[in-house]
Write a protein that holds these residues in place. Structure first.
Motif, PDB file in Angstrom:
ATOM      1  N   SER A   2      49.547  33.889  44.596  1.00  0.00           N
ATOM      2  CA  SER A   2      48.683  32.931  43.906  1.00  0.00           C
ATOM      3  C   SER A   2      47.309  33.567  43.730  1.00  0.00           C
ATOM      4  N   VAL A   3      46.465  32.938  42.912  1.00  0.00           N
ATOM      5  CA  VAL A   3      45.137  33.504  42.677  1.00  0.00           C
ATOM      6  C   VAL A   3      44.333  33.527  43.975  1.00  0.00           C
ATOM      7  N   GLY A   4      44.549  32.523  44.848  1.00  0.00           N
ATOM      8  CA  GLY A   4      43.860  32.504  46.128  1.00  0.00           C
ATOM      9  C   GLY A   4      44.301  33.644  47.030  1.00  0.00           C
ATOM     10  N   GLN A   5      45.620  33.873  47.096  1.00  0.00           N
ATOM     11  CA  GLN A   5      46.152  34.969  47.909  1.00  0.00           C
ATOM     12  C   GLN A   5      45.695  36.323  47.368  1.00  0.00           C
ATOM     13  N   VAL A  14      37.963  34.023  43.969  1.00  0.00           N
ATOM     14  CA  VAL A  14      38.849  33.419  42.971  1.00  0.00           C
ATOM     15  C   VAL A  14      38.153  33.382  41.617  1.00  0.00           C
ATOM     16  N   HIS A  15      36.851  33.050  41.639  1.00  0.00           N
ATOM     17  CA  HIS A  15      36.084  32.984  40.388  1.00  0.00           C
ATOM     18  C   HIS A  15      36.070  34.338  39.678  1.00  0.00           C
ATOM     19  N   THR A  16      35.959  35.421  40.451  1.00  0.00           N
ATOM     20  CA  THR A  16      35.942  36.769  39.855  1.00  0.00           C
ATOM     21  C   THR A  16      37.276  37.068  39.165  1.00  0.00           C
ATOM     22  N   LEU A  17      38.387  36.754  39.834  1.00  0.00           N
ATOM     23  CA  LEU A  17      39.701  36.990  39.227  1.00  0.00           C
ATOM     24  C   LEU A  17      39.879  36.158  37.969  1.00  0.00           C
ATOM     25  N   GLN A  18      39.448  34.906  38.007  1.00  0.00           N
ATOM     26  CA  GLN A  18      39.554  34.044  36.826  1.00  0.00           C
ATOM     27  C   GLN A  18      38.712  34.601  35.689  1.00  0.00           C
ATOM     28  N   ASP A  19      37.527  35.098  36.011  1.00  0.00           N
ATOM     29  CA  ASP A  19      36.630  35.671  34.998  1.00  0.00           C
ATOM     30  C   ASP A  19      37.235  36.933  34.405  1.00  0.00           C
ATOM     31  N   TRP A  20      37.839  37.786  35.250  1.00  0.00           N
ATOM     32  CA  TRP A  20      38.506  39.001  34.759  1.00  0.00           C
ATOM     33  C   TRP A  20      39.649  38.654  33.813  1.00  0.00           C
ATOM     34  N   ASP A  21      40.367  37.593  34.152  1.00  0.00           N
ATOM     35  CA  ASP A  21      41.487  37.175  33.311  1.00  0.00           C
ATOM     36  C   ASP A  21      40.990  36.704  31.947  1.00  0.00           C
ATOM     37  N   ARG A  22      39.940  35.901  31.954  1.00  0.00           N
ATOM     38  CA  ARG A  22      39.394  35.401  30.685  1.00  0.00           C
ATOM     39  C   ARG A  22      38.864  36.532  29.810  1.00  0.00           C
ATOM     40  N   LYS A  25      40.041  41.730  31.446  1.00  0.00           N
ATOM     41  CA  LYS A  25      39.749  42.918  32.252  1.00  0.00           C
ATOM     42  C   LYS A  25      40.893  43.193  33.215  1.00  0.00           C
ATOM     43  N   PHE A  26      41.407  42.138  33.817  1.00  0.00           N
ATOM     44  CA  PHE A  26      42.588  42.225  34.679  1.00  0.00           C
ATOM     45  C   PHE A  26      43.375  40.935  34.462  1.00  0.00           C
ATOM     46  N   ILE A  27      44.431  41.051  33.680  1.00  0.00           N
ATOM     47  CA  ILE A  27      45.132  39.864  33.176  1.00  0.00           C
ATOM     48  C   ILE A  27      46.117  39.328  34.201  1.00  0.00           C
ATOM     49  N   ALA A  28      46.046  38.027  34.435  1.00  0.00           N
ATOM     50  CA  ALA A  28      46.977  37.361  35.353  1.00  0.00           C
ATOM     51  C   ALA A  28      48.250  36.975  34.612  1.00  0.00           C
ATOM     52  N   ARG A  37      47.875  30.716  37.353  1.00  0.00           N
ATOM     53  CA  ARG A  37      47.823  32.164  37.448  1.00  0.00           C
ATOM     54  C   ARG A  37      48.585  32.654  38.684  1.00  0.00           C
ATOM     55  N   PHE A  38      49.224  33.823  38.549  1.00  0.00           N
ATOM     56  CA  PHE A  38      49.788  34.497  39.715  1.00  0.00           C
ATOM     57  C   PHE A  38      49.762  35.996  39.456  1.00  0.00           C
ATOM     58  N   TYR A  39      49.924  36.769  40.528  1.00  0.00           N
ATOM     59  CA  TYR A  39      49.777  38.219  40.453  1.00  0.00           C
ATOM     60  C   TYR A  39      50.909  38.906  41.228  1.00  0.00           C
ATOM     61  N   TYR A  40      51.256  40.105  40.768  1.00  0.00           N
ATOM     62  CA  TYR A  40      52.224  40.927  41.479  1.00  0.00           C
ATOM     63  C   TYR A  40      51.480  41.905  42.386  1.00  0.00           C
ATOM     64  N   LYS A  41      51.977  42.077  43.599  1.00  0.00           N
ATOM     65  CA  LYS A  41      51.331  42.952  44.568  1.00  0.00           C
ATOM     66  C   LYS A  41      51.190  44.374  44.038  1.00  0.00           C
ATOM     67  N   SER A  42      52.211  44.861  43.332  1.00  0.00           N
ATOM     68  CA  SER A  42      52.166  46.230  42.809  1.00  0.00           C
ATOM     69  C   SER A  42      50.990  46.423  41.849  1.00  0.00           C
ATOM     70  N   GLU A  43      50.688  45.392  41.047  1.00  0.00           N
ATOM     71  CA  GLU A  43      49.575  45.490  40.100  1.00  0.00           C
ATOM     72  C   GLU A  43      48.235  45.419  40.821  1.00  0.00           C
ATOM     73  N   LEU A  44      48.181  44.621  41.884  1.00  0.00           N
ATOM     74  CA  LEU A  44      46.958  44.557  42.687  1.00  0.00           C
ATOM     75  C   LEU A  44      46.713  45.882  43.400  1.00  0.00           C
ATOM     76  N   ASP A  45      47.801  46.522  43.859  1.00  0.00           N
ATOM     77  CA  ASP A  45      47.671  47.821  44.517  1.00  0.00           C
ATOM     78  C   ASP A  45      47.118  48.869  43.554  1.00  0.00           C
ATOM     79  N   LYS A  46      47.566  48.806  42.309  1.00  0.00           N
ATOM     80  CA  LYS A  46      47.052  49.745  41.301  1.00  0.00           C
ATOM     81  C   LYS A  46      45.567  49.505  41.066  1.00  0.00           C
TER      82      LYS A  46
END
Length: 200
Positions: A2-5, A14-22, A25-28, A37-46
């Motif tokens: 989740s966006v929180g995790q 959370v606000h930074t991730l939401q802003d990046w998505d909008r 910059k880093f699409i959820a 919104r949700f994210y894959y761990k592999s993409e977060l690792d990258k």
């Protein structure tokens, strides 16, 4: 995640991730049911720049299936559609799998090999034109199974590649199996009723 995790995992708010998505910059990813919104761990690792050099490269697979050899034209159409979709996004598939067998058959050799490779964490992504090309029933389970192994199933939702005749044949097969079971139960019941040695 989740966006929180995800925010806790990368050390951002959370606000930074939401802003990046909008700002793209880093699409959820978006949950198709609630649009969250949700994210894959592999993409977060990258994003974090974690070292993946020691890890073996995981495969990108394009999978197509028809029920019978008489549907080879449909199989070819699926493959062409997958190839065009993947190439248009600058992605190179490591393997194109053409499979022939019923979507009710869980013992298809090529499909079982693919599932085994997912279980061994060798597959990063599987592309299919329509979810019943992968499996007729139980798709949600196998999608979750893949996600447990950090593998995504990308469904292109091209319904034209899912012949109606296949669905009819699969439904007939299910009805036939249950009819045989009911017939067997009736025979067993009659045998009990007519055999005095089996009565209490």
């Amino acid at each position: 995640m989740s966006v929180g995790q995800a925010s806790k995992y990368i050390g951002k708010t959370v606000h930074t991730l939401q802003d990046w998505d909008r700002k793209r910059k880093f699409i959820a990813h978006r949950n198709p049911i609630n649009n969250r919104r949700f994210y894959y761990k592999s993409e977060l690792d990258k994003l974090l720049g974690k070292d993946d050099i020691a890890k073996p490269k995981r495969k990108i697979i394009a999978y197509a299936r028809v029920s019978s050899a008489g549907q080879k034209d449909n199989l070819k159409d699926q493959m062409n559609y997958l190839r065009q979709f993947i190439n248009a996004r600058g992605i190179i598939a490591d393997e194109y799998i053409s499979d022939i067998g019923s979507g009710l058959n869980y013992k298809r050799p090529k499909w079982l090999k693919l599932i085994k490779e997912v279980d061994q964490n060798k597959v990063a992504c599987i592309y299919v034109t329509y979810q019943d090309r992968f499996i007729r029933f139980g798709f949600d389970f196998f999608k979750q199974f893949c996600e447990w192994h950090d593998c995504k199933i990308i469904v292109l939702n091209n319904q034209d590649t899912s012949p109606d005749k296949e669905l009819v044949n699969d439904l007939i097969s299910i009805i036939h199996v249950f009819s045989c079971r009911l017939y067997g139960l009736r025979r067993y019941k009659n045998k009990i009723q007519n055999d005095p040695n089996l009565k209490e």
